[in-house]
Motif scaffolding. Sequence first.
Motif, PDB file in Angstrom:
ATOM      1  N   ASP A 103      -2.862  -2.436  -8.033  1.00 46.64           N
ATOM      2  CA  ASP A 103      -1.778  -1.960  -7.173  1.00 46.64           C
ATOM      3  C   ASP A 103      -0.663  -2.998  -7.060  1.00 46.64           C
ATOM      4  O   ASP A 103       0.523  -2.659  -7.100  1.00 46.64           O
ATOM      5  CB  ASP A 103      -2.312  -1.616  -5.778  1.00 46.64           C
ATOM      6  CG  ASP A 103      -3.227  -0.402  -5.793  1.00 46.64           C
ATOM      7  OD1 ASP A 103      -3.193   0.369  -6.773  1.00 46.64           O
ATOM      8  OD2 ASP A 103      -3.979  -0.228  -4.823  1.00 46.64           O
ATOM      9  N   LEU A 108       3.267  -2.797  -8.261  1.00 43.46           N
ATOM     10  CA  LEU A 108       4.380  -3.166  -7.378  1.00 43.46           C
ATOM     11  C   LEU A 108       5.291  -4.201  -8.035  1.00 43.46           C
ATOM     12  O   LEU A 108       6.517  -4.129  -7.929  1.00 43.46           O
ATOM     13  CB  LEU A 108       3.843  -3.740  -6.067  1.00 43.46           C
ATOM     14  CG  LEU A 108       3.412  -2.757  -5.003  1.00 43.46           C
ATOM     15  CD1 LEU A 108       2.806  -3.508  -3.817  1.00 43.46           C
ATOM     16  CD2 LEU A 108       4.581  -1.918  -4.534  1.00 43.46           C
ATOM     17  N   GLU A 165      10.408  -5.727   0.148  1.00 41.65           N
ATOM     18  CA  GLU A 165       9.506  -4.559   0.089  1.00 41.65           C
ATOM     19  C   GLU A 165       8.216  -4.912  -0.650  1.00 41.65           C
ATOM     20  O   GLU A 165       7.126  -4.515  -0.253  1.00 41.65           O
ATOM     21  CB  GLU A 165      10.208  -3.377  -0.590  1.00 41.65           C
ATOM     22  CG  GLU A 165      11.348  -2.794   0.226  1.00 41.65           C
ATOM     23  CD  GLU A 165      12.193  -1.811  -0.551  1.00 41.65           C
ATOM     24  OE1 GLU A 165      12.604  -0.800   0.049  1.00 41.65           O
ATOM     25  OE2 GLU A 165      12.456  -2.046  -1.761  1.00 41.65           O
ATOM     26  N   GLN A 207       6.048  -7.127   1.635  1.00 45.34           N
ATOM     27  CA  GLN A 207       5.477  -6.341   2.728  1.00 45.34           C
ATOM     28  C   GLN A 207       4.311  -5.480   2.230  1.00 45.34           C
ATOM     29  O   GLN A 207       3.234  -5.441   2.832  1.00 45.34           O
ATOM     30  CB  GLN A 207       6.563  -5.458   3.349  1.00 45.34           C
ATOM     31  CG  GLN A 207       6.073  -4.632   4.512  1.00 45.34           C
ATOM     32  CD  GLN A 207       7.171  -3.740   5.085  1.00 45.34           C
ATOM     33  OE1 GLN A 207       8.251  -3.623   4.520  1.00 45.34           O
ATOM     34  NE2 GLN A 207       6.881  -3.102   6.194  1.00 45.34           N
ATOM     35  N   LYS A 208       4.510  -4.791   1.117  1.00 48.83           N
ATOM     36  CA  LYS A 208       3.479  -3.907   0.575  1.00 48.83           C
ATOM     37  C   LYS A 208       2.276  -4.719   0.074  1.00 48.83           C
ATOM     38  O   LYS A 208       1.123  -4.301   0.244  1.00 48.83           O
ATOM     39  CB  LYS A 208       4.065  -3.049  -0.555  1.00 48.83           C
ATOM     40  CG  LYS A 208       3.180  -1.943  -0.995  1.00 48.83           C
ATOM     41  CD  LYS A 208       3.050  -0.867   0.068  1.00 48.83           C
ATOM     42  CE  LYS A 208       2.243   0.286  -0.455  1.00 48.83           C
ATOM     43  NZ  LYS A 208       1.850   1.227   0.588  1.00 48.83           N
ATOM     44  N   LYS A 209       2.543  -5.884  -0.497  1.00 52.04           N
ATOM     45  CA  LYS A 209       1.467  -6.752  -0.997  1.00 52.04           C
ATOM     46  C   LYS A 209       0.565  -7.175   0.167  1.00 52.04           C
ATOM     47  O   LYS A 209      -0.663  -7.135   0.062  1.00 52.04           O
ATOM     48  CB  LYS A 209       2.066  -7.973  -1.696  1.00 52.04           C
ATOM     49  CG  LYS A 209       1.036  -8.953  -2.210  1.00 52.04           C
ATOM     50  CD  LYS A 209       1.725 -10.133  -2.888  1.00 52.04           C
ATOM     51  CE  LYS A 209       0.761 -11.241  -3.191  1.00 52.04           C
ATOM     52  NZ  LYS A 209       1.433 -12.427  -3.736  1.00 52.04           N
ATOM     53  N   GLN A 218       0.149  -5.570   2.931  1.00 48.88           N
ATOM     54  CA  GLN A 218      -0.572  -4.373   3.364  1.00 48.88           C
ATOM     55  C   GLN A 218      -1.786  -4.119   2.459  1.00 48.88           C
ATOM     56  O   GLN A 218      -2.883  -3.841   2.944  1.00 48.88           O
ATOM     57  CB  GLN A 218       0.363  -3.168   3.341  1.00 48.88           C
ATOM     58  CG  GLN A 218      -0.270  -1.877   3.791  1.00 48.88           C
ATOM     59  CD  GLN A 218       0.684  -0.704   3.656  1.00 48.88           C
ATOM     60  OE1 GLN A 218       1.855  -0.859   3.355  1.00 48.88           O
ATOM     61  NE2 GLN A 218       0.165   0.480   3.893  1.00 48.88           N
ATOM     62  N   ILE A 219      -1.588  -4.216   1.153  1.00 48.91           N
ATOM     63  CA  ILE A 219      -2.687  -3.995   0.196  1.00 48.91           C
ATOM     64  C   ILE A 219      -3.798  -5.015   0.391  1.00 48.91           C
ATOM     65  O   ILE A 219      -4.989  -4.675   0.355  1.00 48.91           O
ATOM     66  CB  ILE A 219      -2.154  -4.047  -1.263  1.00 48.91           C
ATOM     67  CG1 ILE A 219      -1.282  -2.810  -1.529  1.00 48.91           C
ATOM     68  CG2 ILE A 219      -3.307  -4.114  -2.250  1.00 48.91           C
ATOM     69  CD1 ILE A 219      -0.514  -2.884  -2.829  1.00 48.91           C
TER      70      ILE A 219
END
Length: 149
Positions: free
Chosen positions: A121, A125, A138, A141-143, A145-146
Amino acid sequence: MNQEYKGYNGTIVLTDQAVIIKRGLKGFLLGGGTLRGDKTIPYSSIVAIQLKKAGMVAGYLQLTLKGGSEAKGGLFQSAGDENSINFHSWGDNNKKFEEAKKLIEEKISNASKPQTNPLDDIEKLSDLKNKGIITQEEFDQKKKQILGL
């Protein structure tokens, strides 16, 4: 999560990974002498679950497994089916076994969801960031979250 649901020919124990069907002496005697020992069934092996509520006659909760053959003759065959637990209508057994069915269905649903690798994932990204589709903010932030940070 170990939750127990006691029937008259055995007990279903729900764990985080599997359903355990426990048979004691009552399961052996009430199952016609064929049901004995404990059986552990991973949620990923369960393809269907049937609940017949108890009323004037006993009810049952029956699991259908991949490649297995469940008893199709209703209550009478379910008593000897190794993937079924029979119960009476006494107390709140119908409610308890409805709860068990719901929890098993949730676990089946979760077990059938494809498991993703967090590193894959993050790599996807990174590709999106490198192509300019998402910003560094972004991505960061997503990293987090993962990775659960």
